[in-house]
Design a protein around this motif. Structure first.
Motif, PDB file in Angstrom:
ATOM      1  N   GLU A 153     -40.732 -60.075  29.753  1.00  0.00           N
ATOM      2  CA  GLU A 153     -40.159 -61.419  29.710  1.00  0.00           C
ATOM      3  C   GLU A 153     -39.387 -61.724  30.980  1.00  0.00           C
ATOM      4  O   GLU A 153     -38.297 -62.277  30.943  1.00  0.00           O
ATOM      5  CB  GLU A 153     -39.231 -61.567  28.495  1.00  0.00           C
ATOM      6  N   CYS A 154     -39.941 -61.332  32.094  1.00  0.00           N
ATOM      7  CA  CYS A 154     -39.254 -61.557  33.357  1.00  0.00           C
ATOM      8  C   CYS A 154     -40.110 -62.507  34.181  1.00  0.00           C
ATOM      9  O   CYS A 154     -41.210 -62.147  34.604  1.00  0.00           O
ATOM     10  CB  CYS A 154     -39.075 -60.227  34.080  1.00  0.00           C
ATOM     11  N   ASP A 203     -52.472 -60.778  28.863  1.00  0.00           N
ATOM     12  CA  ASP A 203     -52.147 -62.178  29.165  1.00  0.00           C
ATOM     13  C   ASP A 203     -52.106 -62.423  30.669  1.00  0.00           C
ATOM     14  O   ASP A 203     -52.554 -63.454  31.147  1.00  0.00           O
ATOM     15  CB  ASP A 203     -50.776 -62.550  28.589  1.00  0.00           C
ATOM     16  N   TYR A 204     -51.525 -61.493  31.382  1.00  0.00           N
ATOM     17  CA  TYR A 204     -51.344 -61.702  32.821  1.00  0.00           C
ATOM     18  C   TYR A 204     -52.474 -61.077  33.630  1.00  0.00           C
ATOM     19  O   TYR A 204     -52.340 -60.867  34.825  1.00  0.00           O
ATOM     20  CB  TYR A 204     -49.947 -61.231  33.252  1.00  0.00           C
ATOM     21  N   GLN A 205     -53.571 -60.800  32.968  1.00  0.00           N
ATOM     22  CA  GLN A 205     -54.810 -60.393  33.628  1.00  0.00           C
ATOM     23  C   GLN A 205     -54.615 -59.177  34.536  1.00  0.00           C
ATOM     24  O   GLN A 205     -55.089 -59.141  35.655  1.00  0.00           O
ATOM     25  CB  GLN A 205     -55.378 -61.573  34.420  1.00  0.00           C
ATOM     26  N   ALA A 221     -47.824 -61.303  38.965  1.00  0.00           N
ATOM     27  CA  ALA A 221     -49.012 -60.641  38.404  1.00  0.00           C
ATOM     28  C   ALA A 221     -50.256 -60.842  39.278  1.00  0.00           C
ATOM     29  O   ALA A 221     -50.951 -59.874  39.583  1.00  0.00           O
ATOM     30  CB  ALA A 221     -49.242 -61.101  36.968  1.00  0.00           C
ATOM     31  N   PRO A 222     -50.541 -62.084  39.716  1.00  0.00           N
ATOM     32  CA  PRO A 222     -51.747 -62.244  40.535  1.00  0.00           C
ATOM     33  C   PRO A 222     -51.669 -61.462  41.854  1.00  0.00           C
ATOM     34  O   PRO A 222     -52.688 -60.931  42.314  1.00  0.00           O
ATOM     35  CB  PRO A 222     -51.792 -63.754  40.812  1.00  0.00           C
ATOM     36  N   ARG A 273     -41.148 -63.372  48.823  1.00  0.00           N
ATOM     37  CA  ARG A 273     -41.370 -64.683  48.213  1.00  0.00           C
ATOM     38  C   ARG A 273     -40.127 -65.193  47.474  1.00  0.00           C
ATOM     39  O   ARG A 273     -39.839 -66.386  47.467  1.00  0.00           O
ATOM     40  CB  ARG A 273     -42.544 -64.551  47.242  1.00  0.00           C
ATOM     41  N   ASN A 321     -43.817 -61.948  36.043  1.00  0.00           N
ATOM     42  CA  ASN A 321     -45.006 -62.686  35.633  1.00  0.00           C
ATOM     43  C   ASN A 321     -45.641 -63.390  36.824  1.00  0.00           C
ATOM     44  O   ASN A 321     -46.850 -63.358  37.007  1.00  0.00           O
ATOM     45  CB  ASN A 321     -44.644 -63.717  34.567  1.00  0.00           C
ATOM     46  N   ARG A 322     -44.793 -64.006  37.616  1.00  0.00           N
ATOM     47  CA  ARG A 322     -45.355 -64.774  38.724  1.00  0.00           C
ATOM     48  C   ARG A 322     -45.954 -63.861  39.788  1.00  0.00           C
ATOM     49  O   ARG A 322     -46.754 -64.321  40.599  1.00  0.00           O
ATOM     50  CB  ARG A 322     -44.285 -65.710  39.285  1.00  0.00           C
TER      51      ARG A 322
END
Lengths: 561, 226
Positions: free
Chosen positions: B88-89, B133-135, B96-97, B181, B93-94
């Motif tokens: 839940e961070c 979910d985050y592939q 992940a890609p 980033r 998550n951002r």
């Protein structure tokens, strides 16, 4: 309420252990949980001891840096509605709690969670529209700015007092609700196969409602609209949702919906909107604090109701200032660290009354260096005014209210004179940058059209625009207006026909061609074009009246025969 | 117990300081720790409240099947990158890609990417769902949990997403951010201007000096063990 703060002071004095149940829960429930709970914009919940304890140090960091709760304006002499700010004592309390080991405390002291409205904040809306298709946002990449066009299935005039946007997805960072009574936005949307119109600039015909600003950002609360917030929704209008989408790391589907609340009371107030805008933005690479201004002198007494500051990525700070006729300055907006992601409109907690002669000043500062983390160009390059995301803008829109219709007219006149001058300055600058900028010439041709002293300039710029781009429907249309004013009806007819050939949905061209054909004796042609004008734009009262008159005359003629 | 498939046990290790001082000798510790941990599986397997830590003589990280695992056991490869993650961070998550991209780029060149979830209250099911979910499923063979903070303590990781890079032999050569980033909480660039992890891994593969030992990572602090 003095005794309450006394009790709080006693219970938080030095040496008292700070606990979640007694001290932290009330603070978090009030300031954080409105967004940090399931179904809201916050990326995680802050409702329980475990959820808050786990993030203790991070919470201290974001509240000390004033990242959370999100509220960009600093405190100034004029308050906004719904300000979200923590007191220094509340920040200290949180720091002490974390430093003291994040104690849970006595369960009996835990306050109940606030009760939030379920579903639509004002109950079931009178009308709900949603994006006809879902938009698929990729997991990665840059933020996306897009406009989604949603037809509103309302064929009668309605009075709106409130709206609620439900984004339905956490990737939506902010949104503006615009309305288009023409079909321009639909047409622009249809230009490519992808859903929506890209970029930060909607088609010109997509506007915020008359006298209103409507935006959404996380945590926006909806309440029954005040009398100055009622506006008229024309039949067959399109909603244009301007959304800022931030990829979340996984693919997202976005299908926002908007609920409308109607009232029987029509708008009665004398409202106006002023755009303080500086077009002369020219920011060399590396500048860290370049100031850009604009101002306006109030021609009448007014009350300021709300505002929207706007720039793109490299705005650094923005201030709004009212200098009273006495010379006394009053700051009514101060955003010390501009963050374009948290844009939106602000409404003053109480209208700010200002006398005639007050000067309203906008002051933007830009940072086009690498210090500015939001600078999308690395290394920085020169940036000038423009609507694209690669350009910059410096705007402060202000909503105001006048006491009388006469004051409102005077205000409108002053604002339109200012807008006209702004447009001249900007487009002159544009064509010095690029002498073959057809739009720049077109705009100058249009502005000079209603100035009897600038008719030659008007003609010259329209001709240049058409030489550069013979397919510019608006230039043919403006040329037709120029010719009609000179009684050159045949040539005007050709120009209008060319306009319609290029853009069959140009409602005004149909309307004017209808009137012109009537004058030229072509009654059938006239009726056809007036009817098309009215179908395209049901608000075209001139076409409606002309059509009624035309049909009456024809009926009489038939009867006469 | 079973040994996770594809894992060489020749270099399995324990959690003590001075790790890898005696490579190859620590297998026994791991086996011991693992067999003791078997009894702790049931409470860990449900998604409910954080389980009580097991009383095991040797704590280890766990696969999503609750099997003890030592990520550095396969360090014969060119390098190992451990990325600390939380479900839940938003910053994790951002990323992940970007993690997917880096893993795809470097795994074939000999770098093992591990995703380490250190938060004890994130059950294997929750972690598995996050990875899907985050592939991040391309990495799923090397997704592990570290509820007892064995790896957290060994590496000194403080936040998620933080990366620690090891060279063969177990030398920790980098600990810090993936790139620049996110300069601070609440601030993000449209694109990173410096891709630290990518530069470090490229340097290792090209046998060049490592350009940085690590700028601090920005994200969610790893909470202490309950």
């Amino acid at each position: 309420m003095g005794w309450v703060s006394q009790i709080v002071a006693q219970s938080t004095g030095p040496g008292t252990p700070i606990t979640f149940n007694q001290h932290i829960a009330p603070l978090v429930f009030r300031h954080c949980a409105p967004c940090h709970r399931p179904g809201q914009a916050g990326p995680f919940s802050l409702l329980t001891f475990d959820q808050v304890r786990k993030r203790g140090p991070q919470i201290v960091e974001v509240i000390t840096n004033q990242v959370m709760p999100p509220w960009p304006p600093a405190k100034s002499s004029v308050a906004f509605e719904g300000e979200r700010r923590l007191a220094a004592s509340e920040i200290q309390l949180m720091e002490r709690w974390v430093a003291g080991g994040s104690l849970e405390g006595d369960k009996k002291q835990l306050p109940a969670l606030p009760i939030w409205p379920q579903g639509w904040q004002l109950g079931e809306p009178d009308l709900v529209v949603r994006m006809p298709q879902a938009y698929l946002l990729g997991s990665a990449g840059k933020d996306v700015y897009r406009h989604f066009v949603i037809p509103i299935p309302s064929t009668v005039r309605r009075y709106v007092h409130a709206m609620e946007l439900r984004p339905g997805n956490q990737s939506v960072h902010h949104a503006f609700l615009l309305f288009d009574v023409t079909r321009q936005s639909r047409r622009t949307d249809a230009e490519d196969a992808e859903l929506g119109i890209p970029g930060m600039s909607p088609p010109q015909s997509a506007q915020s409602p008359p006298g209103q600003f409507v935006s959404w950002k996380p945590g926006t609360t909806v309440r029954r609209g005040a009398p100055d917030e009622i506006w008229t929704l024309q039949p067959n209008t399109d909603l244009v949702l301007q959304m800022h989408l931030q990829p979340t790391g996984k693919p997202e589907t976005i299908q926002a919906e908007v609920g409308f609340y109607f009232t029987n009371t029509p708008p009665t107030q004398f409202l106006g909107k002023l755009g303080l805008i500086n077009y002369a933005i020219d920011l060399p690479a590396g500048v860290t604090n370049q100031v850009v201004q604009d101002s306006f002198d109030l021609p009448r007494d007014v009350e300021l109701l709300g505002l929207i500051p706007h720039s793109h990525y490299i705005g650094r700070s923005v201030r709004g200032l009212a200098v009273l006729p006495t010379g006394e300055p009053r700051e009514f907006l101060n955003i010390p660290r501009w963050d374009f992601r948290w844009q939106g409109d602000y409404r003053f907690a109480a209208p700010l009354a200002l006398p005639k002669g007050t000067r309203l000043i906008m002051e933007w500062s830009f940072d086009n260096s690498t210090n500015n983390v939001f600078n999308p160009r690395n290394p920085p390059t020169r940036v000038v005014y423009g609507l694209n995301t690669t350009n910059e803008m410096a705007e402060l829109w202000i909503r105001m209210r006048c006491k009388t219709l006469e004051d409102q007219e005077a205000l409108k006149d002053s604002i339109s004179a200012k807008d006209k001058q702004g447009s001249i300055d900007f487009n002159k600058w544009r064509i010095t940058q690029n002498p073959n900028d057809a739009m720049g010439h077109l705009r100058l041709g249009q502005v000079f059209l209603d100035d009897p002293k600038r008719q030659n300039d008007s003609l010259r710029h329209l001709k240049t625009a058409l030489r550069i781009n013979p397919k510019l429907d608006e230039a043919h249309y403006a040329m037709a207006m120029f010719l009609i004013a000179r009684g050159q009806n045949r040539m005007a007819k050709t120009a209008l026909e060319t306009t319609i050939g290029l853009n069959p949905e140009h409602a005004d061209a149909h309307g004017n061609l209808g009137l012109l054909l009537w004058k030229l004796g072509d009654v059938e042609g006239s009726e056809r074009h007036l009817q098309t004008a009215l179908t395209l734009n049901p608000q075209d009262e001139l076409a409606r009246e002309a059509l009624t008159e035309l049909r009456t005359i024809r009926t009489f003629r038939k009867l006469g025969k | 117990m079973h040994i996770p498939s594809g894992q060489s046990l020749s270099l399995a290790g324990s959690a003590r300081a001075g790790f890898f001082s005696s490579p190859g000798v620590t297998v026994a510790f791991m086996l011991l720790g693992a067999s003791t941990l078997v009894g702790c599986r049931a409470p860990l397997a449900n998604a409910g409240p954080a389980p009580k830590p097991c009383m095991s003589p040797v704590a280890t990280a766990l696969t999503l099947d609750q099997t003890p695992i030592e990520p550095l056991a396969s360090i014969s490869r060119r390098a190992t990158a451990m990325i600390f993650m939380a479900v839940e961070c938003p910053i994790c998550n951002r990323y992940a890609p970007e993690i997917q991209r880096l893993a795809a780029r470097f795994e074939t060149a000999g770098v093992d990417f591990w995703l380490v979830y250190p938060n004890a209250d994130e059950s294997p099911e929750v972690v598995r769902k996050h990875v899907e979910d985050y592939q991040l499923t391309a990495l799923s063979k090397r997704v592990i949990r570290d509820p007892q903070h064995v790896l957290v303590q060994r590496t000194g990781a403080r936040v998620t997403p933080e990366v620690v890079v090891y060279r063969p032999g177990g030398e920790q050569v980098y600990r810090g951010r993936i790139d620049d980033r996110f300069p601070a909480l609440g601030l993000d660039r449209r694109e990173p201007t410096r891709r630290d992890l990518e530069q470090v891994l490229s340097a290792i593969l090209d046998s060049r000096p490592i350009p940085t030992s690590g700028e601090p990572a920005v994200g969610c602090y790893i909470p202490p063990r309950p």
